[in-house]
Design an enzyme around this catalytic site. Structure first.
Site, PDB file in Angstrom:
ATOM      1  CG  ASP A  67      -1.898  -0.981   1.281  1.00 45.01           C
ATOM      2  OD1 ASP A  67      -2.152  -1.700   0.143  1.00 45.01           O
ATOM      3  OD2 ASP A  67      -2.318  -1.459   2.530  1.00 45.01           O
ATOM      4  CE  LYS A  68       0.606   8.327  -1.945  1.00 49.21           C
ATOM      5  NZ  LYS A  68      -0.277   9.601  -2.668  1.00 49.21           N
TER       6      LYS A  68
END
Length: 261
Positions: A67-68
């Site tokens: 995930d970012k």
């Protein structure tokens, strides 16, 4: 004659390389960096896949993604055949994460809680029609800390450092599972508690999701030998571990002073 201030540099810091051979390369992805273009963040212009390609001067192929806001070990192949081979056996890879959560987490627990698939954009699909998938995560408490501040209604606030080993690979699995047992990750804007997130950002200089992929083990596609890649904690996450006196709870290779990349 008035002096002209130099323009701010747009050059990106090199991505720390944790492992590299003729077919694979692993980096320590910083929090806030997308792996590749995504419909969930159309305006982002920085991507790990492009930055690493430019850094090492050759094409790279992501084997998986983080995930970012999650930092840590991110593996790429250097050719499409290797990427396909690693991906085919990715379910056998062993992944280890550390996180800071609200409250005193259980000493050890297997979270066996099915999760409904989350599309990148709910507008593309009816959420209720998405399949429910089996999901398991092993969680182990590594250390605790009691903060002398009334973040909520109690005079002090408790937090834990936990190790998480996902046994399945569902979207946002660790974040959703920790929320399920009422120990959400600090800095999780979607699954956490805003009052704790804001306190850590404003008073402890930790404005990010406190989740990091610290170790990845997998069978190398050429020869089948086990490759183990460790990623030290970085930025405010590492500083918070020091501040809370948690360094002794972690293997030395997960601490920033051990970094070699």
């Amino acid at each position: 004659m008035a002096s002209v201030a130099p323009a701010p540099s747009t050059e990106l810091a090199p991505l720390p390389i944790l492992y590299r051979d003729d077919t694979l390369v692993a980096i320590n992805k910083p929090s806030g960096l997308l792996v590749h273009r995504s419909p969930i963040d159309k305006h982002e212009t920085r991507f790990a896949i492009q930055q690493l390609r430019d850094q090492i001067g050759q094409r790279v192929y992501p084997v998986h993604r983080l995930d970012k806001p999650t930092s840590g070990v991110l593996l790429f192949a250097l050719d499409s055949d290797t990427a396909r081979q690693v991906s085919q056996h990715w379910h056998r890879a062993q992944k280890c994460y550390v996180a800071v959560v609200r409250g005193y987490a259980p000493e050890q627990v297997l979270i066996d809680h099915p999760l409904r698939y989350e599309p990148d954009r709910y507008g593309d699909a009816d959420k209720s029609s998405c399949p429910v998938q089996a999901a398991q995560t092993e969680v182990k408490r590594l250390a605790c800390f009691e903060l002398g501040a009334a973040v909520e209604r109690y005079p002090t606030s408790r937090y834990s450092l936990v190790q998480c080993q996902p046994k399945t690979g569902r979207k946002h699995q660790i974040r959703r599972h920790l929320k399920h047992i009422s120990h959400p990750i600090i800095g999780d804007a979607k699954h956490g508690k805003g009052i704790h997130n804001r306190y850590f950002a404003e008073h402890l200089q930790a404005p990010r999701l406190l989740l990091a992929a610290t170790q990845l083990q997998f069978a190398h596609p050429n020869g089948g030998h086990t490759v183990c890649v460790d990623a030290p904690l970085t930025d405010c996450f590492a500083e918070l571990v020091r501040r809370f006196g948690w360094c002794n709870a972690l293997p030395p290779q997960w601490l920033p002073d051990h970094a070699t990349g």
